[in-house]
Design a protein around this motif. Sequence first.
Motif, mmCIF file in Angstrom:
data_model
loop_
_atom_site.group_PDB
_atom_site.id
_atom_site.type_symbol
_atom_site.label_atom_id
_atom_site.label_comp_id
_atom_site.label_asym_id
_atom_site.label_seq_id
_atom_site.Cartn_x
_atom_site.Cartn_y
_atom_site.Cartn_z
ATOM 1 N N UNK A 34 1.472 1.030 -8.917
ATOM 2 C CA UNK A 34 2.460 0.695 -7.901
ATOM 3 C C UNK A 34 4.113 0.885 -8.424
ATOM 4 N N UNK A 35 4.074 0.493 -9.796
ATOM 5 C CA UNK A 35 5.434 0.691 -10.247
ATOM 6 C C UNK A 35 5.604 1.935 -10.927
ATOM 7 N N UNK A 36 4.751 2.426 -11.278
ATOM 8 C CA UNK A 36 4.801 3.952 -11.952
ATOM 9 C C UNK A 36 5.370 5.200 -11.011
ATOM 10 N N UNK A 37 5.002 5.260 -9.797
ATOM 11 C CA UNK A 37 5.149 6.274 -9.085
ATOM 12 C C UNK A 37 6.987 6.181 -8.490
ATOM 13 N N UNK A 38 7.470 5.084 -8.297
ATOM 14 C CA UNK A 38 9.019 5.037 -8.004
ATOM 15 C C UNK A 38 9.507 5.259 -9.203
ATOM 16 N N UNK A 39 9.163 4.654 -10.334
ATOM 17 C CA UNK A 39 9.697 4.962 -11.689
ATOM 18 C C UNK A 39 9.721 6.286 -12.035
ATOM 19 N N UNK A 40 8.661 7.299 -11.877
ATOM 20 C CA UNK A 40 8.707 8.317 -12.239
ATOM 21 C C UNK A 40 9.510 9.369 -11.550
ATOM 22 N N UNK A 41 9.552 9.021 -10.288
ATOM 23 C CA UNK A 41 10.372 9.817 -9.555
ATOM 24 C C UNK A 41 11.860 9.639 -9.632
ATOM 25 N N UNK A 42 12.064 8.201 -9.694
ATOM 26 C CA UNK A 42 13.750 8.042 -10.179
ATOM 27 C C UNK A 42 14.063 8.678 -11.719
ATOM 28 N N UNK A 43 13.114 8.782 -12.518
ATOM 29 C CA UNK A 43 13.299 9.290 -13.550
ATOM 30 C C UNK A 43 13.488 10.726 -13.512
ATOM 31 N N UNK A 44 12.592 11.410 -12.815
ATOM 32 C CA UNK A 44 12.757 12.810 -12.741
ATOM 33 C C UNK A 44 13.746 13.220 -11.806
ATOM 34 N N UNK A 45 14.252 12.403 -10.815
ATOM 35 C CA UNK A 45 15.245 12.486 -9.830
ATOM 36 C C UNK A 45 15.012 13.550 -8.663
ATOM 37 N N UNK A 46 13.712 13.655 -8.562
ATOM 38 C CA UNK A 46 13.109 14.551 -7.571
ATOM 39 C C UNK A 46 12.020 13.712 -6.676
ATOM 40 N N UNK A 47 11.834 13.907 -5.644
ATOM 41 C CA UNK A 47 10.659 13.392 -4.777
ATOM 42 C C UNK A 47 9.396 14.172 -4.819
ATOM 43 N N UNK A 48 8.368 13.382 -4.931
ATOM 44 C CA UNK A 48 7.137 13.917 -5.082
ATOM 45 C C UNK A 48 6.239 13.574 -4.246
ATOM 46 N N UNK A 49 6.046 14.309 -2.857
ATOM 47 C CA UNK A 49 5.139 13.835 -1.895
ATOM 48 C C UNK A 49 3.748 13.481 -2.128
ATOM 49 N N UNK A 50 3.109 14.199 -3.397
ATOM 50 C CA UNK A 50 1.771 13.907 -3.719
ATOM 51 C C UNK A 50 1.718 12.460 -4.361
ATOM 52 N N UNK A 51 2.635 12.044 -5.083
ATOM 53 C CA UNK A 51 2.724 10.806 -5.824
ATOM 54 C C UNK A 51 2.949 9.916 -4.816
ATOM 55 N N UNK A 52 3.834 9.922 -3.812
ATOM 56 C CA UNK A 52 3.884 8.847 -2.766
ATOM 57 C C UNK A 52 2.859 8.816 -2.011
ATOM 58 N N UNK A 53 2.086 9.812 -1.621
ATOM 59 C CA UNK A 53 0.711 9.744 -0.870
ATOM 60 C C UNK A 53 -0.234 8.944 -1.841
ATOM 61 N N UNK A 54 -0.398 9.301 -2.920
ATOM 62 C CA UNK A 54 -1.404 8.545 -3.696
ATOM 63 C C UNK A 54 -0.962 7.036 -3.982
ATOM 64 N N UNK A 55 0.342 6.619 -3.994
ATOM 65 C CA UNK A 55 0.619 5.124 -3.912
ATOM 66 C C UNK A 55 0.117 4.560 -2.543
ATOM 67 N N UNK A 56 0.385 5.359 -1.527
ATOM 68 C CA UNK A 56 -0.036 4.554 -0.221
ATOM 69 C C UNK A 56 -1.578 4.565 -0.287
ATOM 70 N N UNK A 57 -2.174 5.551 -0.642
ATOM 71 C CA UNK A 57 -3.743 5.542 -0.585
ATOM 72 C C UNK A 57 -4.192 4.162 -1.464
ATOM 73 N N UNK A 58 -3.659 3.981 -2.955
ATOM 74 C CA UNK A 58 -3.806 2.922 -3.729
ATOM 75 C C UNK A 58 -3.673 1.620 -3.141
ATOM 76 N N UNK A 59 -2.484 1.680 -2.347
ATOM 77 C CA UNK A 59 -2.041 0.390 -1.509
ATOM 78 C C UNK A 59 -3.212 -0.075 -0.431
#
Length: 254
Positions: free
Chosen positions: A112-137
């Motif tokens: 849960x914490x790794x997905x927004x942290x990775x996108x904030x670090x890279x500065x880009x939104x990744x829809x694949x990571x966001x969907x993976x977070x939703x599926x895990x939730x």
Amino acid sequence: MFPLIQRCCFNTLFKLQQLPGASVLLRGRNRTACSSLALLRLQRHARPLSTSLSLKPASLYTAQLRPFHTSLPVSKKKTSAESEAQSQEGPGSLKDCPKPALYLSLGGLVPFVAVPLAMATQGTYCPELAFAQVAYAAATASFLGGMRWGFALPENSPAKPDWLNLANGTVPALLACQALLFKDVTQGALMLTVALGIALHYDISLLPTYPRWFKVLRVVGTVVMVSSLLATVALKSFLEGEQRDDRKIQQNIN
């Protein structure tokens, strides 16, 4: 008590032997002539002796010793109800959690914490990571609902396997399935936020027999999961806006 009576009897016999009348009676000399005199002397000496050797001192001794009498404490084993009541009344914190439950729960919060942290670090939104977070939730919400079934099914469980408990266990799974059907990640994340909130309400309010440390762990875990989902939604709107602006700038340059 027995040494006191023995001492009194010994003193009485000793004094009777010292009396002249008693010695006359014991020797058997002049029984007829000295019988009356011996009886008078015996009565004269026996009266104060009987009064002095009464049982009053014994009663005083027992009265003095009575407060010091204490019964041995009986050790009683604590019942399950008393232990549950103490676990509920005692203060709960993450330090009281068993180590396997604490470490596994904290490890389950890493995605849960790794997905927004990775996108904030890279500065880009990744829809694949966001969907993976939703599926895990969604999987986590389904697990929390199934845990309610596991709590209600045992015979010695305080929660009965009735319609209310079992139906409430299926609600988070149904909401999680609905969240996966949304094409937009924002709608799915919001639906999962509702599902996790309902599961937390069930575990804290409707099942008060859970240990206090488990309730604290559930609150902390739910706060982290919901915050991570909302952080992904916020990053999605913010980073997608920046990406749109960059694209417009590049198009104008070209």
